[in-house]
Design a protein around this motif. Structure first.
Motif, PDB file in Angstrom:
ATOM      1  N   LEU A  70     -21.403  -6.845 -17.016  1.00 24.61           N
ATOM      2  CA  LEU A  70     -21.088  -7.220 -18.411  1.00 24.61           C
ATOM      3  C   LEU A  70     -21.000  -5.978 -19.301  1.00 24.61           C
ATOM      4  N   LEU A  71     -21.839  -4.972 -18.991  1.00 21.60           N
ATOM      5  CA  LEU A  71     -21.792  -3.718 -19.771  1.00 21.60           C
ATOM      6  C   LEU A  71     -20.422  -3.062 -19.591  1.00 21.60           C
ATOM      7  N   PHE A  72     -19.940  -2.997 -18.346  1.00 20.81           N
ATOM      8  CA  PHE A  72     -18.614  -2.397 -18.091  1.00 20.81           C
ATOM      9  C   PHE A  72     -17.535  -3.201 -18.829  1.00 20.81           C
ATOM     10  N   ALA A  73     -17.646  -4.538 -18.779  1.00 20.57           N
ATOM     11  CA  ALA A  73     -16.644  -5.396 -19.434  1.00 20.57           C
ATOM     12  C   ALA A  73     -16.638  -5.139 -20.943  1.00 20.57           C
ATOM     13  N   SER A  74     -17.832  -4.975 -21.533  1.00 17.33           N
ATOM     14  CA  SER A  74     -17.889  -4.771 -22.993  1.00 17.33           C
ATOM     15  C   SER A  74     -17.305  -3.401 -23.369  1.00 17.33           C
ATOM     16  N   GLN A  75     -17.453  -2.418 -22.476  1.00 16.60           N
ATOM     17  CA  GLN A  75     -16.897  -1.083 -22.761  1.00 16.60           C
ATOM     18  C   GLN A  75     -15.363  -1.117 -22.690  1.00 16.60           C
ATOM     19  N   ILE A  76     -14.833  -1.892 -21.728  1.00 18.90           N
ATOM     20  CA  ILE A  76     -13.367  -2.018 -21.631  1.00 18.90           C
ATOM     21  C   ILE A  76     -12.844  -2.711 -22.898  1.00 18.90           C
ATOM     22  N   CYS A  77     -13.602  -3.725 -23.362  1.00 16.02           N
ATOM     23  CA  CYS A  77     -13.227  -4.429 -24.600  1.00 16.02           C
ATOM     24  C   CYS A  77     -13.162  -3.454 -25.771  1.00 16.02           C
ATOM     25  N   LYS A  78     -14.170  -2.599 -25.871  1.00 18.67           N
ATOM     26  CA  LYS A  78     -14.224  -1.647 -26.993  1.00 18.67           C
ATOM     27  C   LYS A  78     -13.059  -0.650 -26.916  1.00 18.67           C
ATOM     28  N   GLY A  79     -12.756  -0.215 -25.680  1.00 17.91           N
ATOM     29  CA  GLY A  79     -11.623   0.695 -25.506  1.00 17.91           C
ATOM     30  C   GLY A  79     -10.323   0.024 -25.911  1.00 17.91           C
ATOM     31  N   GLY A  85      -8.716 -10.682 -18.686  1.00 13.36           N
ATOM     32  CA  GLY A  85      -9.306 -11.815 -17.947  1.00 13.36           C
ATOM     33  C   GLY A  85      -9.216 -11.579 -16.450  1.00 13.36           C
ATOM     34  N   VAL A  86      -8.092 -11.007 -16.000  1.00 16.38           N
ATOM     35  CA  VAL A  86      -7.921 -10.718 -14.564  1.00 16.38           C
ATOM     36  C   VAL A  86      -8.867  -9.580 -14.159  1.00 16.38           C
ATOM     37  N   VAL A  87      -9.062  -8.600 -15.052  1.00 19.16           N
ATOM     38  CA  VAL A  87     -10.007  -7.495 -14.766  1.00 19.16           C
ATOM     39  C   VAL A  87     -11.425  -8.051 -14.647  1.00 19.16           C
ATOM     40  N   LEU A  88     -11.783  -9.014 -15.529  1.00 20.43           N
ATOM     41  CA  LEU A  88     -13.102  -9.668 -15.436  1.00 20.43           C
ATOM     42  C   LEU A  88     -13.255 -10.316 -14.054  1.00 20.43           C
ATOM     43  N   HIS A  89     -12.177 -10.969 -13.598  1.00 23.90           N
ATOM     44  CA  HIS A  89     -12.209 -11.631 -12.283  1.00 23.90           C
ATOM     45  C   HIS A  89     -12.415 -10.588 -11.180  1.00 23.90           C
ATOM     46  N   GLU A  90     -11.736  -9.459 -11.316  1.00 24.09           N
ATOM     47  CA  GLU A  90     -11.890  -8.374 -10.318  1.00 24.09           C
ATOM     48  C   GLU A  90     -13.319  -7.837 -10.316  1.00 24.09           C
ATOM     49  N   ILE A  91     -13.882  -7.637 -11.526  1.00 31.14           N
ATOM     50  CA  ILE A  91     -15.256  -7.094 -11.615  1.00 31.14           C
ATOM     51  C   ILE A  91     -16.244  -8.053 -10.949  1.00 31.14           C
ATOM     52  N   PHE A  92     -16.132  -9.351 -11.275  1.00 30.07           N
ATOM     53  CA  PHE A  92     -17.093 -10.325 -10.735  1.00 30.07           C
ATOM     54  C   PHE A  92     -16.786 -10.727  -9.296  1.00 30.07           C
ATOM     55  N   PRO A 147     -21.177 -19.195 -14.728  1.00 26.62           N
ATOM     56  CA  PRO A 147     -20.199 -20.118 -15.345  1.00 26.62           C
ATOM     57  C   PRO A 147     -19.709 -19.633 -16.720  1.00 26.62           C
ATOM     58  N   LYS A 148     -20.635 -19.060 -17.521  1.00 21.64           N
ATOM     59  CA  LYS A 148     -20.236 -18.653 -18.892  1.00 21.64           C
ATOM     60  C   LYS A 148     -19.192 -17.523 -18.842  1.00 21.64           C
ATOM     61  N   VAL A 149     -19.231 -16.711 -17.754  1.00 22.65           N
ATOM     62  CA  VAL A 149     -18.236 -15.622 -17.640  1.00 22.65           C
ATOM     63  C   VAL A 149     -16.891 -16.211 -17.206  1.00 22.65           C
ATOM     64  N   TYR A 150     -16.952 -17.231 -16.336  1.00 21.49           N
ATOM     65  CA  TYR A 150     -15.700 -17.881 -15.903  1.00 21.49           C
ATOM     66  C   TYR A 150     -15.049 -18.572 -17.099  1.00 21.49           C
ATOM     67  N   VAL A 151     -15.865 -19.112 -18.001  1.00 24.30           N
ATOM     68  CA  VAL A 151     -15.331 -19.734 -19.236  1.00 24.30           C
ATOM     69  C   VAL A 151     -14.576 -18.671 -20.052  1.00 24.30           C
ATOM     70  N   LEU A 152     -15.139 -17.467 -20.094  1.00 25.74           N
ATOM     71  CA  LEU A 152     -14.496 -16.359 -20.828  1.00 25.74           C
ATOM     72  C   LEU A 152     -13.122 -16.049 -20.222  1.00 25.74           C
ATOM     73  N   MET A 153     -13.061 -16.041 -18.882  1.00 27.60           N
ATOM     74  CA  MET A 153     -11.775 -15.755 -18.211  1.00 27.60           C
ATOM     75  C   MET A 153     -10.744 -16.806 -18.635  1.00 27.60           C
ATOM     76  N   TRP A 154     -11.185 -18.091 -18.660  1.00 23.21           N
ATOM     77  CA  TRP A 154     -10.240 -19.161 -19.027  1.00 23.21           C
ATOM     78  C   TRP A 154      -9.763 -19.015 -20.473  1.00 23.21           C
ATOM     79  N   GLN A 155     -10.625 -18.489 -21.337  1.00 26.31           N
ATOM     80  CA  GLN A 155     -10.187 -18.251 -22.735  1.00 26.31           C
ATOM     81  C   GLN A 155      -9.051 -17.223 -22.737  1.00 26.31           C
ATOM     82  N   CYS A 156      -9.216 -16.182 -21.891  1.00 26.22           N
ATOM     83  CA  CYS A 156      -8.179 -15.125 -21.825  1.00 26.22           C
ATOM     84  C   CYS A 156      -6.895 -15.662 -21.215  1.00 26.22           C
ATOM     85  N   TRP A 157      -7.024 -16.722 -20.366  1.00 23.42           N
ATOM     86  CA  TRP A 157      -5.872 -17.246 -19.635  1.00 23.42           C
ATOM     87  C   TRP A 157      -5.284 -18.496 -20.302  1.00 23.42           C
ATOM     88  N   ALA A 158      -5.470 -18.651 -21.617  1.00 22.77           N
ATOM     89  CA  ALA A 158      -4.806 -19.758 -22.324  1.00 22.77           C
ATOM     90  C   ALA A 158      -3.295 -19.509 -22.217  1.00 22.77           C
TER      91      ALA A 158
END
Ligand SMILES: COc1ccc(-c2cccc3nc(Nc4ccc(N5CCN(C)CC5)cc4)nn23)cc1
Length: 300
Positions: free
Chosen positions: A122-131, A209-216, A264-275
């Motif tokens: 999650l730390l890596f994901a938040s850093q990518i978000c900030k970038g 969202g796809v990067v999140l899937h790759e990380i997890f 599950p809460k991270v998978y929900v995040l992926m689905w938000q990105c994949w609207a």
């Protein structure tokens, strides 16, 4: 004061740039580990040097654009540009960047999967978000956000790299339309990018969202997005191109499956990105806030 572009760019002299080893192949060329050692005593700094593949005029222009893009980016979560090195009498040029010792996220997660917990992912994901938030503040669209283009600076820091496909959105529009599709990473593309070559801040969110899937999925080759989509599409697709099958799959609301170690809460995040409708996708600032909250809640 007005800075002259040629003086603004730090010049690395080719004769002091000592080749060490290959680091990988990018969109427009190869990247090598070098030591910039003007004193000749091995006290110089290690740098990553992206060499322009061929001296084709088009590549040189694209490369110059990448240099100009990276040159203005100053963010802890974006790989630092250091300067340029001209060779063959300014006919060829190389991009000199900071060297990140741990390499790309793909190799790092595969190798260290047993001692990387949810909190660190999650730390890596938040850093990518900030970038990405920073990139978007300058109206840039990355267009190639994927784990292969995320580099690991330390055990607690990742940075976005490879701006070969990055475009600036014109001020009167909120998207960029591409003419030359080229070698497209369609399995990281949003539906509108696949069908209309339309790229925006919201298509970068889809790719995130796809990067999140790759990380997890710990970037496990067995669960690589291309592999999972092709299994669903069927390997022996005939006639219509793969991108048509992929667009239909996404239109029918099929999405990459939940990775086994993914909360599950991270998978929900992926689905938000994949609207499917890009207006329904969150902004990177929203995603960053949701991920920060998850990091606080992670007791591990
Ligand atoms: C697509 O290939 C690359 C390769 C390097 C870069 C790049 C750009 C800007 C900075 C930067 N720092 C590193 N570090 C790095 C370190 C180790 C490795 N690997 C070590 C293990 N090997 C088996 C594979 C390469 C690769 C890159 N790579 N790198 C970007 C794309």
């Amino acid at each position: 004061s007005y800075s002259h572009p040629q003086h603004d760019q730090t010049l690395f002299e080719e004769r002091y740039l000592r080749y060490i080893s290959p680091l990988g192949k990018g969109n427009f060329g190869s990247v090598e580990l070098c030591r910039y050692d003007p004193l000749g005593d091995n006290t110089g700094e290690l740098v990553a040097v992206k060499k322009l593949q061929s001296n084709k005029q088009s590549n040189l222009e694209d490369f110059q654009k990448e240099v100009n893009t990276l040159h203005v980016l100053h963010c802890d979560y974006i790989v630092k540009y250091k300067g340029v090195c001209y060779s063959m009498g300014r006919l060829s040029m190389s991009l000199v960047m900071e060297y990140l010792p741990y390499g790309s996220l793909i190799g790092y997660l595969e190798k260290n999967k047993h001692n990387i917990n949810t909190r660190r992912m999650l730390l890596f994901a938040s850093q990518i978000c900030k970038g990405m938030e920073y990139l978007q503040s300058l109206r840039y669209v990355h267009r190639d956000l994927a784990a292969r283009n995320i580099l690991v600076a330390s055990e607690t820091l990742v940075k976005i790299a490879d701006f070969g496909l990055t475009k600036v959105i014109p001020h009167n529009k909120d998207y960029y339309r591409v003419t030359q599709p080229g070698e497209s990473p369609i399995f990281w593309y949003a539906p509108e990018s696949i069908t209309e070559s339309r790229f925006s801040q919201k298509s970068d969110v889809w790719s995130f969202g796809v990067v999140l899937h790759e990380i997890f999925s710990y970037c496990d080759i067995r669960f690589n997005p291309k592999r999972l989509y092709m299994q669903e599409i069927g390997h022996n697709v005939l006639g219509t191109s793969i991108s048509v099958h992929l667009a239909n799959l996404l239109k029918g609301n099929w999405r990459l499956p939940q990775p086994s170690n993914c909360p599950p809460k991270v998978y929900v995040l992926m689905w938000q990105c994949w609207a499917h409708d890009f207006d329904e996708r969150p902004y990177f600032s929203d995603l960053g806030n949701q991920i920060e909250t998850m990091i606080q809640d992670e007791r591990e």
